[in-house]
Design a protein around this motif. Structure first.
Motif, PDB file in Angstrom:
ATOM      1  N   UNK A   1       0.826  -1.201   0.000  1.00 12.61           N
ATOM      2  CA  UNK A   1       0.000   0.000   0.000  1.00 12.61           C
ATOM      3  C   UNK A   1       0.865   1.258   0.000  1.00 12.61           C
ATOM      4  N   UNK A   2       1.949   1.242   0.750  1.00 10.21           N
ATOM      5  CA  UNK A   2       2.863   2.395   0.745  1.00 10.21           C
ATOM      6  C   UNK A   2       3.398   2.624  -0.664  1.00 10.21           C
ATOM      7  N   UNK A   3       3.771   1.548  -1.336  1.00  7.09           N
ATOM      8  CA  UNK A   3       4.318   1.669  -2.688  1.00  7.09           C
ATOM      9  C   UNK A   3       3.271   2.147  -3.685  1.00  7.09           C
ATOM     10  N   UNK A   4       2.013   1.855  -3.439  1.00  2.00           N
ATOM     11  CA  UNK A   4       0.952   2.246  -4.361  1.00  2.00           C
ATOM     12  C   UNK A   4       0.388   3.634  -4.085  1.00  2.00           C
ATOM     13  N   UNK A   5       0.526   4.127  -2.856  1.00  4.84           N
ATOM     14  CA  UNK A   5      -0.146   5.367  -2.484  1.00  4.84           C
ATOM     15  C   UNK A   5       0.786   6.397  -1.856  1.00  4.84           C
ATOM     16  N   UNK A   6       1.325   6.086  -0.680  1.00  2.00           N
ATOM     17  CA  UNK A   6       2.072   7.085   0.086  1.00  2.00           C
ATOM     18  C   UNK A   6       3.212   7.709  -0.696  1.00  2.00           C
ATOM     19  N   UNK A   7       3.981   6.883  -1.388  1.00  2.00           N
ATOM     20  CA  UNK A   7       5.183   7.435  -2.016  1.00  2.00           C
ATOM     21  C   UNK A   7       4.850   8.428  -3.131  1.00  2.00           C
ATOM     22  N   UNK A   8       3.690   8.273  -3.758  1.00  2.00           N
ATOM     23  CA  UNK A   8       3.282   9.246  -4.769  1.00  2.00           C
ATOM     24  C   UNK A   8       2.836  10.550  -4.122  1.00  2.00           C
ATOM     25  N   UNK A   9       2.096  10.439  -3.014  1.00  2.00           N
ATOM     26  CA  UNK A   9       1.668  11.641  -2.289  1.00  2.00           C
ATOM     27  C   UNK A   9       2.881  12.374  -1.734  1.00  2.00           C
ATOM     28  N   UNK A  10       3.824  11.616  -1.173  1.00  2.00           N
ATOM     29  CA  UNK A  10       5.036  12.230  -0.631  1.00  2.00           C
ATOM     30  C   UNK A  10       5.872  12.905  -1.714  1.00  2.00           C
ATOM     31  N   UNK A  11       5.727  12.436  -2.950  1.00  2.00           N
ATOM     32  CA  UNK A  11       6.468  13.021  -4.070  1.00  2.00           C
ATOM     33  C   UNK A  11       5.728  14.207  -4.691  1.00  2.00           C
ATOM     34  N   UNK A  12       4.638  14.629  -4.066  1.00  2.00           N
ATOM     35  CA  UNK A  12       3.908  15.795  -4.556  1.00  2.00           C
ATOM     36  C   UNK A  12       2.844  15.491  -5.592  1.00  2.00           C
ATOM     37  N   UNK A  13       2.464  14.203  -5.720  1.00  2.00           N
ATOM     38  CA  UNK A  13       1.483  13.813  -6.726  1.00  2.00           C
ATOM     39  C   UNK A  13       0.111  13.513  -6.125  1.00  2.00           C
ATOM     40  N   UNK A  14      -0.165  14.049  -4.946  1.00  2.00           N
ATOM     41  CA  UNK A  14      -1.424  13.747  -4.272  1.00  2.00           C
ATOM     42  C   UNK A  14      -2.659  14.184  -5.026  1.00  2.00           C
ATOM     43  N   UNK A  15      -2.551  15.263  -5.820  1.00  2.00           N
ATOM     44  CA  UNK A  15      -3.723  15.747  -6.557  1.00  2.00           C
ATOM     45  C   UNK A  15      -3.904  15.038  -7.903  1.00  2.00           C
ATOM     46  N   UNK A  16      -2.989  14.176  -8.247  1.00  8.11           N
ATOM     47  CA  UNK A  16      -3.103  13.420  -9.494  1.00  8.11           C
ATOM     48  C   UNK A  16      -4.267  12.434  -9.394  1.00  8.11           C
ATOM     49  N   UNK A  17      -5.058  12.300 -10.443  1.00  9.86           N
ATOM     50  CA  UNK A  17      -6.186  11.373 -10.426  1.00  9.86           C
ATOM     51  C   UNK A  17      -5.667   9.934 -10.505  1.00  9.86           C
ATOM     52  N   UNK A  18      -6.057   9.139  -9.542  1.00 10.09           N
ATOM     53  CA  UNK A  18      -5.680   7.729  -9.518  1.00 10.09           C
ATOM     54  C   UNK A  18      -6.701   6.887 -10.267  1.00 10.09           C
TER      55      UNK A  18
ATOM     56  N   UNK B   1     -22.494   7.700 -14.343  1.00  7.29           N
ATOM     57  CA  UNK B   1     -21.958   8.688 -13.401  1.00  7.29           C
ATOM     58  C   UNK B   1     -20.454   8.499 -13.258  1.00  7.29           C
ATOM     59  N   UNK B   2     -19.709   9.603 -13.314  1.00  9.16           N
ATOM     60  CA  UNK B   2     -18.255   9.549 -13.259  1.00  9.16           C
ATOM     61  C   UNK B   2     -17.749  10.203 -11.977  1.00  9.16           C
ATOM     62  N   UNK B   3     -16.827   9.526 -11.296  1.00  9.35           N
ATOM     63  CA  UNK B   3     -16.206  10.046 -10.080  1.00  9.35           C
ATOM     64  C   UNK B   3     -14.696   9.948 -10.224  1.00  9.35           C
ATOM     65  N   UNK B   4     -14.001  11.054  -9.973  1.00  6.11           N
ATOM     66  CA  UNK B   4     -12.545  11.066  -9.996  1.00  6.11           C
ATOM     67  C   UNK B   4     -12.010  10.964  -8.573  1.00  6.11           C
ATOM     68  N   UNK B   5     -11.083  10.057  -8.361  1.00  2.87           N
ATOM     69  CA  UNK B   5     -10.479   9.859  -7.037  1.00  2.87           C
ATOM     70  C   UNK B   5      -8.977  10.100  -7.171  1.00  2.87           C
ATOM     71  N   UNK B   6      -8.463  11.072  -6.409  1.00  2.00           N
ATOM     72  CA  UNK B   6      -7.039  11.389  -6.465  1.00  2.00           C
ATOM     73  C   UNK B   6      -6.251  10.440  -5.572  1.00  2.00           C
ATOM     74  N   UNK B   7      -4.930  10.484  -5.719  1.00  2.00           N
ATOM     75  CA  UNK B   7      -4.080   9.648  -4.866  1.00  2.00           C
ATOM     76  C   UNK B   7      -4.220  10.038  -3.401  1.00  2.00           C
ATOM     77  N   UNK B   8      -4.370  11.338  -3.113  1.00  2.00           N
ATOM     78  CA  UNK B   8      -4.570  11.771  -1.726  1.00  2.00           C
ATOM     79  C   UNK B   8      -5.896  11.234  -1.196  1.00  2.00           C
ATOM     80  N   UNK B   9      -6.958  11.349  -1.987  1.00  2.00           N
ATOM     81  CA  UNK B   9      -8.265  10.825  -1.578  1.00  2.00           C
ATOM     82  C   UNK B   9      -8.186   9.325  -1.302  1.00  2.00           C
ATOM     83  N   UNK B  10      -7.569   8.610  -2.211  1.00  2.00           N
ATOM     84  CA  UNK B  10      -7.505   7.150  -2.083  1.00  2.00           C
ATOM     85  C   UNK B  10      -6.698   6.752  -0.857  1.00  2.00           C
ATOM     86  N   UNK B  11      -5.592   7.423  -0.612  1.00  2.00           N
ATOM     87  CA  UNK B  11      -4.779   7.130   0.566  1.00  2.00           C
ATOM     88  C   UNK B  11      -5.584   7.329   1.839  1.00  2.00           C
ATOM     89  N   UNK B  12      -6.328   8.420   1.931  1.00  2.00           N
ATOM     90  CA  UNK B  12      -7.110   8.679   3.145  1.00  2.00           C
ATOM     91  C   UNK B  12      -8.194   7.629   3.344  1.00  2.00           C
TER      92      UNK B  12
END
Length: 660
Positions: free
Chosen positions: A87-104, A113-124
């Motif tokens: 999970x750290x490899x899939x989520x945290x390291x991208x958020x820590x690298x400044x990519x939290x707002x990127x759509x996952x 219906x379409x929903x966008x989930x960012x890396x920060x959202x998914x991590x939380x």
């Protein structure tokens, strides 16, 4: 067990499609020299090659010092003294690298219906659910069964288990209560994550009710918690103390949860192979090796770049959904599409509409889906891919079974507009990721061939004694050296693992894939001829069912075909073909006329020995909800046996009456 080359006419002198100069120039693996350089590195220093990939692809809490331990072969261990968290490899390291707002994840529901989930959202969300699992008593090493539809919540549940070191076992949402019960019992689950109802094709299908039935069958006393995702709000039975709503659990939890660092060999998941009869076979995959190969193969086979939008249409209940939805894309920090519905609802243009809407650049689907959509598209221009803007596409992929050349060409010409490479990927639940597949910037493509092994994968074609057969001669597909993402064992049955995958007949050191294959004498390309048990013996001649199916589907009248054998006192077996035409289902004299035409066609394409003795026409073939043709049911129909197997996983059970 060998497949003779009697059916080679179907694949002789096929067209070759080299990568364009422009595509190769931008590809990570540019040209065959670059591919050969990687293969030579693996040949020269096998452990050094895999060690380099492991260090480059993943973030380790404790770096590994041992790459491969072969001391307990075939129970191989990779990176065994390293520690990490998936999970750290899939989520945290991208958020820590400044990519939290990127759509996952771009999630499209059944109703559009379409929903966008960012890396920060998914991590939380993963952290909240991980904390909830811990509060419900789930600990490192416990098993959690996930019986969910295609949903972001399904990914959240898988990633949350990985985060706390629990081992998940996802059960496809189309499986019956009996199948679910068998898996709950076999894996010894202490918790079940499910859903009130799933939506497919505009219909609500009960999951919680099926889960309740499974738990009531007995043997599941270890299950203390049933966590329910509210998808539709449909009415469900409730067991106070055991059942709890997922959203209520998560609301009460923190969005911070430290990852549990585990050894690379820690079981990440157990995934049961098909819903066939017999004792369930739980394929056990580890954390480090699986995650490495899921990410690395996506980079190689799909030439992934940060600007890509990737869409794998598989279900998370299958290995493809594990490797190329829940883990591989997220480990790379990719943006991917996830789809809840079916490709034919509200019409058969749904896939093409979604590619256009979401600007998908990498598209990965099954040959069965392609073949079924061909029939519908050719009948209605409004749902034909030619009617949609598919200019965003860069690479197409196929998965699940060999794709026949005719379907490959349609896919290439009408979906890819004759400019997108088609990567035909061969791999299995047991392999964890792609094994034989083109590298789109390097490999010249041949319709119907999965081409060459990926660097580091030592594939071969052998006879029943394990000896290499000459190129051009059919045989058994094997892998000669271990690889990081290989299954580690069959859960609870190591002897079944050893005998089934490393049989003594082959020397106990070759991985037996269970597929037949032939290697081209000029290119070295592999063509999969079908499962070993799908080889027919007609009057002493061995015929691969795939070749006969390919010949039938190459006829302009035919949309889909499935071929099975039926015992015969005179010839040993006869060939029985189940055929879906592009037009209406024929009856009476018209059916016999077309059947004779198809027999003559197969005789011309392959030879008289391959002509189907019996041809039955249907409006469809019996398929699971993921699109897999259930050939074991066709074998029963061909033999005139009563269908006693569980058919609850079928998308279209009524088709059995039509084909019987």
């Amino acid at each position: 067990m060998l497949i003779d080359d009697v059916a080679g006419a179907v694949l002789r002198e096929p067209p070759i499609f080299p990568p364009s100069a422009a595509f190769s120039a931008q590809a990570a693996i540019s040209g065959m020299d670059a591919y050969r350089t990687l293969c030579a590195e693996a040949e020269r220093d096998y452990e050094g090659f895999w060690g380099r990939l492991g260090r480059d692809a993943l973030t380790w809490k404790k770096p590994f010092s041992t790459v491969l331990d072969e001391s307990r072969a075939p129970f191989y261990q990779w990176f065994k003294d390293g520690e990490l968290n998936a999970s750290y490899n899939c989520l945290d390291r991208h958020v820590e690298a400044g990519q939290g707002t990127r759509v996952a994840v771009i999630f499209e529901a059944d109703d559009g219906t379409v929903t966008n989930v960012t890396y920060q959202d998914l991590l939380q969300r993963v952290c909240r659910f991980a904390n909830a699992l811990k509060k419900r008593g789930v600990q490192k090493g416990d098993r959690v069964v996930i019986y969910m539809p295609m949903s972001v919540e399904g990914i959240v549940a898988m990633q949350a288990c990985a985060r706390i070191g629990a081992t998940h076992s996802v059960v496809f949402g189309g499986f019956s209560s009996k199948s679910l019960n068998e898996r709950l019992v076999n894996v010894g689950a202490i918790a079940l994550v499910t859903c009130d109802e799933q939506m497919r094709g505009g219909k609500a299908l009960p999951l919680k009710n099926i889960a309740d039935e499974a738990l009531a069958m007995g043997g599941c006393e270890a299950v203390k918690s049933v966590i329910v995702y509210r998808r539709t709000g449909g009415k469900v039975a409730w067991h106070d103390g055991r059942d709890v709503w997922m959203h209520e659990l998560m609301q009460a939890e923190s969005d911070q949860c430290a990852p549990a660092w585990v050894g690379a060999e820690h079981p990440l998941f157990i995934l049961y192979t098909s819903g066939s009869t017999g004792t369930p076979k739980g394929v056990q995959h580890c954390t480090g090796g699986f995650l490495l190969w899921a990410a690395q193969t996506l980079k190689w086979t799909f030439d992934w770049k940060p600007s890509d939008v990737f869409w794998c249409t598989a279900d998370i209940g299958w290995i493809t959904g594990h490797s190329y939805i829940a883990y591989g894309p997220l480990a790379l920090g990719a943006t991917q599409v996830m789809f809840e519905g079916v490709p034919t609802w509200p019409n058969a243009g749904r896939f093409w509409q979604m590619i256009e809407r979401h600007k998908v650049s990498l598209f990965y689907t099954a040959p069965t889906a392609i073949r079924s959509l061909i029939k519908l598209a050719e009948a209605d221009i409004k749902v034909h891919p030619d009617s949609f803007d598919l200019s965003s596409l860069r690479i197409l992929g196929t998965v699940g079974e060999p794709i026949n050349p005719a379907a490959w060409m349609w896919y290439y010409e009408h979906v890819g507009r004759a400019r997108c490479p088609v990567v035909d990927t061969w791999w299995q639940t047991e392999t964890g990721g792609h094994m034989i597949a083109p590298m789109p910037g390097a490999t010249p493509l041949v319709p119907g061939s999965c081409t060459l092994p990926l660097p580091g994968i030592m594939a071969a074609v052998v006879d029943e004694t394990g000896q290499d057969v000459p190129d051009g001669q059919g045989g058994l597909l094997v892998i000669k050296r271990p690889w990081p993402s290989m299954l580690r064992t069959v859960w609870g049955d190591p002897e079944r693992f050893r005998k089934g995958y490393f049989p003594d007949d082959l020397g106990g050191k070759l991985y037996l894939a269970g597929d037949g294959a032939v290697r081209d004498s000029e290119t070295g390309y592999f063509t999969i001829t079908g499962r070993i048990d799908d080889v027919l013996n007609v009057s002493g001649h061995r015929l691969g069912t795939m070749e006969i199916e390919s010949a039938l589907v190459a006829n302009p009248l035919v949309a889909e075909a499935a071929v099975v054998g039926c015992p015969d006192e005179t010839t040993g077996e006869i060939v029985v073909a189940f055929v879906v035409l592009k037009g209406p289902r024929p009856e009476g004299t018209e059916a016999e006329r077309i059947a004779n035409e198809l027999r003559a066609w197969v005789g011309k394409e392959i030879g008289p020995i391959a002509k189907p003795k019996v041809i039955r026409f249907g409006e469809n073939l019996p398929k699971t909800r993921s699109g897999k043709i259930m050939r074991r049911l066709l074998r029963s129909l061909a033999a005139g046996d009563e269908i006693t197997q569980d058919v609850s996983t079928l998308e279209n059970p009524a088709i059995l009456d039509q084909l019987g």
